[in-house]
Design an enzyme around this catalytic site. Structure first.
Site, PDB file in Angstrom:
ATOM      1  N   ASN A 174       0.869  -1.180   0.000  1.00  0.00           N
ATOM      2  CA  ASN A 174       0.000   0.000   0.000  1.00  0.00           C
ATOM      3  C   ASN A 174       0.908   1.234   0.000  1.00  0.00           C
ATOM      4  O   ASN A 174       2.112   1.112   0.246  1.00  0.00           O
ATOM      5  CB  ASN A 174      -0.978  -0.032   1.192  1.00  0.00           C
ATOM      6  N   THR A 181      -4.679  -7.468  -7.768  1.00  0.00           N
ATOM      7  CA  THR A 181      -5.824  -8.341  -8.054  1.00  0.00           C
ATOM      8  C   THR A 181      -6.599  -8.754  -6.817  1.00  0.00           C
ATOM      9  O   THR A 181      -7.647  -9.377  -6.927  1.00  0.00           O
ATOM     10  CB  THR A 181      -5.385  -9.608  -8.813  1.00  0.00           C
ATOM     11  N   GLY A 182      -6.102  -8.410  -5.654  1.00  0.00           N
ATOM     12  CA  GLY A 182      -6.799  -8.748  -4.416  1.00  0.00           C
ATOM     13  C   GLY A 182      -7.785  -7.652  -4.051  1.00  0.00           C
ATOM     14  O   GLY A 182      -8.692  -7.330  -4.819  1.00  0.00           O
ATOM     15  N   GLY A 206      -3.475  -9.049   3.049  1.00  0.00           N
ATOM     16  CA  GLY A 206      -3.075  -9.815   1.870  1.00  0.00           C
ATOM     17  C   GLY A 206      -1.591 -10.107   1.814  1.00  0.00           C
ATOM     18  O   GLY A 206      -0.943 -10.389   2.822  1.00  0.00           O
ATOM     19  N   VAL A 207      -1.036 -10.006   0.612  1.00  0.00           N
ATOM     20  CA  VAL A 207       0.385 -10.285   0.373  1.00  0.00           C
ATOM     21  C   VAL A 207       1.256  -9.364   1.228  1.00  0.00           C
ATOM     22  O   VAL A 207       2.231  -9.799   1.841  1.00  0.00           O
ATOM     23  CB  VAL A 207       0.729 -10.102  -1.130  1.00  0.00           C
ATOM     24  N   ASP A 208       0.893  -8.098   1.292  1.00  0.00           N
ATOM     25  CA  ASP A 208       1.667  -7.108   2.048  1.00  0.00           C
ATOM     26  C   ASP A 208       1.793  -7.521   3.509  1.00  0.00           C
ATOM     27  O   ASP A 208       2.887  -7.529   4.077  1.00  0.00           O
ATOM     28  CB  ASP A 208       0.974  -5.747   1.912  1.00  0.00           C
TER      29      ASP A 208
END
Length: 180
Positions: A27, A121-122, A35-37
């Site tokens: 972000n 995409t999330g 999510g991934v982060d």
């Protein structure tokens, strides 16, 4: 070696991948999130947050690099993808910039192997298939003109994502060989 032979598509957890660098779909504050982060920040350890605070955030489409800390990867390249708002706010160009700027940073730092998640995409809502097309076209174009990174791994969160990436890579390679 053809550019498409330098791309691996796998189903797995990006925090476990043994490459020189992983890409974080971050972000703008670079201070962790969901999510991934969030998974990358958790796996890397608290030192990552300390180093990210010194970077003063990141604009959409740009990329910044940190150490990998507790990850198998030596580096983390953070990039901020666009939030999908119907495709009328340059989301496609910004997404392509995420991949291109991450690859440029990798090349600058001599990174030979890099792993990407599917950026935006999330929770950012970018349509997955469109995002795959942009990712693959941008990566292939970069690899056609650059030696490093030598290998790009696309890490898929689901089996469906994995199948979609393979389908689009095959279609892209086929289309490019027809146009030559």
């Amino acid at each position: 070696m053809n550019a498409e032979n330098r791309i691996n598509i796998i189903y797995g957890n990006i925090t476990k991948i043994k490459v020189d660098a992983i890409v974080n779909a971050a972000n703008p504050g670079l201070l962790g999130g969901g999510g991934v982060d969030g998974a990358i920040h958790k796996a890397a350890g608290p030192q990552l947050l300390d180093q990210c605070k010194k970077l003063n955030g990141c604009l959409s489409g740009e990329a910044k690099i940190t150490d990998g800390f507790n990850l198998p990867a030596k580096y983390i390249i953070h990039t901020v993808g666009p939030v999908w708002s119907g495709g009328n706010n340059k989301e496609e160009q910004i997404l392509a910039s995420c991949y291109r700027n991450s690859l440029n940073l990798a090349e600058k730092h001599g990174i030979k192997t890099i792993a990407f998640p599917a950026i935006s995409t999330g929770i950012y809502g970018f349509p997955f298939e469109s995002a795959c097309i942009i990712a693959l076209k941008t990566i292939l174009q970069f690899l056609n003109f650059n030696k490093n990174p030598h290998t790009v791994t696309l890490v898929c969160f689901s089996e469906n994502d994995y199948k979609t990436y393979h389908k689009i890579l095959n279609e892209t390679v086929q289309k490019n060989s027809i146009n030559e």
